[in-house]
Scaffold this active site. Structure first.
Site, PDB file in Angstrom:
ATOM      1  N   THR A  41      -2.076 -43.880   5.556  1.00 43.84           N
ATOM      2  CA  THR A  41      -0.895 -44.545   6.480  1.00 43.84           C
ATOM      3  C   THR A  41       0.324 -44.695   6.606  1.00 43.84           C
ATOM      4  O   THR A  41       1.130 -45.248   6.531  1.00 43.84           O
ATOM      5  CB  THR A  41      -1.404 -45.825   6.177  1.00 43.84           C
ATOM      6  OG1 THR A  41      -1.675 -46.117   4.564  1.00 43.84           O
ATOM      7  CG2 THR A  41      -2.832 -46.749   6.179  1.00 43.84           C
TER       8      THR A  41
ATOM      9  N   THR B  76      -5.265 -42.914  -0.189  1.00 45.61           N
ATOM     10  CA  THR B  76      -5.016 -43.438  -1.889  1.00 45.61           C
ATOM     11  C   THR B  76      -6.299 -42.925  -2.164  1.00 45.61           C
ATOM     12  O   THR B  76      -6.365 -43.002  -3.451  1.00 45.61           O
ATOM     13  CB  THR B  76      -3.685 -43.785  -1.456  1.00 45.61           C
ATOM     14  OG1 THR B  76      -4.968 -45.426  -1.841  1.00 45.61           O
ATOM     15  CG2 THR B  76      -2.881 -44.167  -1.423  1.00 45.61           C
ATOM     16  N   ASP B  77      -7.560 -43.492  -1.754  1.00 42.72           N
ATOM     17  CA  ASP B  77      -8.271 -44.012  -2.683  1.00 42.72           C
ATOM     18  C   ASP B  77      -8.768 -42.521  -3.444  1.00 42.72           C
ATOM     19  O   ASP B  77      -9.959 -42.890  -3.700  1.00 42.72           O
ATOM     20  CB  ASP B  77      -9.714 -43.695  -1.126  1.00 42.72           C
ATOM     21  CG  ASP B  77      -9.828 -45.793  -1.237  1.00 42.72           C
ATOM     22  OD1 ASP B  77      -8.793 -46.433  -1.825  1.00 42.72           O
ATOM     23  OD2 ASP B  77     -10.024 -46.637  -0.383  1.00 42.72           O
TER      24      ASP B  77
ATOM     25  N   LYS C  68      -6.508 -43.425  -9.816  1.00 42.00           N
ATOM     26  CA  LYS C  68      -6.169 -44.632  -8.830  1.00 42.00           C
ATOM     27  C   LYS C  68      -6.219 -44.972 -10.213  1.00 42.00           C
ATOM     28  O   LYS C  68      -8.083 -45.537 -10.448  1.00 42.00           O
ATOM     29  CB  LYS C  68      -6.364 -44.368  -8.167  1.00 42.00           C
ATOM     30  CG  LYS C  68      -6.185 -45.924  -7.092  1.00 42.00           C
ATOM     31  CD  LYS C  68      -6.491 -45.612  -5.615  1.00 42.00           C
ATOM     32  CE  LYS C  68      -6.085 -47.234  -5.023  1.00 42.00           C
ATOM     33  NZ  LYS C  68      -6.640 -47.050  -3.490  1.00 42.00           N
TER      34      LYS C  68
END
Length: 411
Positions: free
Chosen positions: A57, A133-134, A212
């Site tokens: 994104t 990001t996941d 993360k």
């Protein structure tokens, strides 16, 4: 069907239309979704950076008519939304994929590695990869093995909050990542994301030691078992470590995308049944990464099936689910017994890093000793000789001294 409302604090609220009893129109504004384009200026004195997109994104905005994210990805769109990029470099963009990060896999990893090789051959000074990001830390880890001895920085970047929100981290992350790709002396696969949850600075994390750690914080990524490579802030890069690969002027890079995806991670839990391992054997998996308890343990009912797996040629490696720390299977009899079955300790590799490395290693060879040599030989910092004294810091809220520290520094 739902109606999405933008509220003053930047968050969105979705309402089921069947629950709405009445609507009063107070005004109307025409929405313009297209990001204005400006020609990205060229300066022969500035570095040349290539930005690859995979579907994250970064520099995007939400189309409330469809709920879809509209990417701003051409140089002109990026210049229109983040004009500061033109002060950093000459930017070219290439969209490789348009997928959610959970759908990234071997096909996309191989394609990205090959695109990196082409860009380096073209003479770029740095590479940025926009990514969701996941699973960005999985991609960073596998690229660290598929792309070795890069002469230029390869910087992965994402955003935790979309750019239509006032609290978005997209623009600053992109500026910091682009600056690191253009100017950094660190020639490795890296992450560039928020350091603190405020916008004070970004951190460069090594691609094989980052994870993360929070579902929504902007400072979600943490270096595990080490410290970050560098800080990035306001046109300045401050190294935090000295043992990194340096930028070079040659165009030599090793691209090796051979990969065997028949590997699984098994997260051990008390009373785990042997049929889980049996199913992996029956389905012809070639490798198993175990995230064991403590120093690398599983229960005794798994011993026979783990021996069966090893005897049938399955490559089984032990990591620790604590994330910080090393597998130490010589300490207790149980650890030594598990090694006697054929299970190999994987030092302080993170479980997901060990997973992608074993997939990559099995792409090179299925010989047990050769695979073991590849797995236990550090390639990109995935195994370290020791963890630094400040490589493990967790401050627990509620404890008086921590609350006092937070109070002093949270003004």
């Amino acid at each position: 069907m739902h109606i999405v409302l933008k509220i003053h604090n930047g968050y969105n609220v979705g309402l089921d239309v069947e629950t709405i009893e009445s609507i009063t129109e107070l005004g109307r504004n025409e929405a313009h979704y297209k990001i204005p384009e400006k020609e990205f200026p060229y300066d022969s004195l500035k570095p040349n950076v290539r930005l690859f997109g995979t579907g994250g994104t970064i520099a995007s905005r939400l189309d409330y008519r469809t709920g879809a994210v509209i990417p701003a990805f051409s140089p002109g769109e990026l210049y229109g939304s983040v004009p500061e990029l033109a002060d950093i470099c000459n930017l070219k963009t290439e969209k490789l994929y348009g997928v959610f990060s959970e759908n990234m896999g071997p096909e996309q990893w191989k394609g990205t590695a090959e695109a990196i090789g082409r860009a380096i051959a073209d003479g770029v000074d740095g590479i940025v990869i926009g990514h969701g990001t996941d699973t960005m830390h999985h991609t960073a880890a596998v690229l660290s093995f598929m792309v070795q001895d890069t002469p230029v920085p390869i910087v992965m970047v994402g955003s935790q909050r979309s750019s239509d929100r006032p609290s978005s981290d997209a623009a600053l992350n992109l500026m910091n990542a682009t600056y690191a790709a253009a100017e950094s002396d660190i020639a490795e696969v890296m992450f560039c994301m928020f350091g603190p949850t405020s916008d004070q600075y970004g951190l460069l994390h090594r691609g094989t030691r980052v994870r993360k750690m929070h579902s929504s914080y902007r400072s979600t990524f943490r270096t595990i078992g080490d410290i970050p490579l560098a800080m990035v802030e306001k046109g300045q890069i401050t190294p935090l470590k000295s043992d990194y690969r340096k930028r070079r002027t040659d165009r030599n890079v090793k691209i090796n995308t051979d990969y065997d995806s028949s590997v699984s991670i098994v997260y051990y839990y008390p009373d785990m049944k042997p049929d889980i391992i049996e199913s992996l054997i029956d389905n012809a998996y070639n490798g198993i990464i175990i995230a064991g308890t403590g120093l690398g343990h599983v229960n005794k009912p798994l011993y026979p099936v783990l021996k069966k797996a090893c005897d049938q040629g399955v490559h089984v490696y032990m990591t620790v689910q604590t994330l910080w720390g090393y597998v130490q299977m010589f300490v207790y009899d149980t650890g030594r017994d598990i090694m006697d079955l054929g299970v190999i300790p994987a030092s302080n590799m993170l479980p997901e890093v060990a997973y992608v490395k074993l997939c990559w290693a099995l792409g090179q060879s299925h010989d047990r000793e050769e695979v073991k040599k590849i797995m236990l030989t550090p390639i990109a910092g995935e195994i370290t000789e020791r963890e630094p004294h400040n490589g493990y810091l967790i401050f627990q809220g509620g404890i008086p001294e921590v609350e006092e520290f937070i109070g002093r520094n949270n003004r």
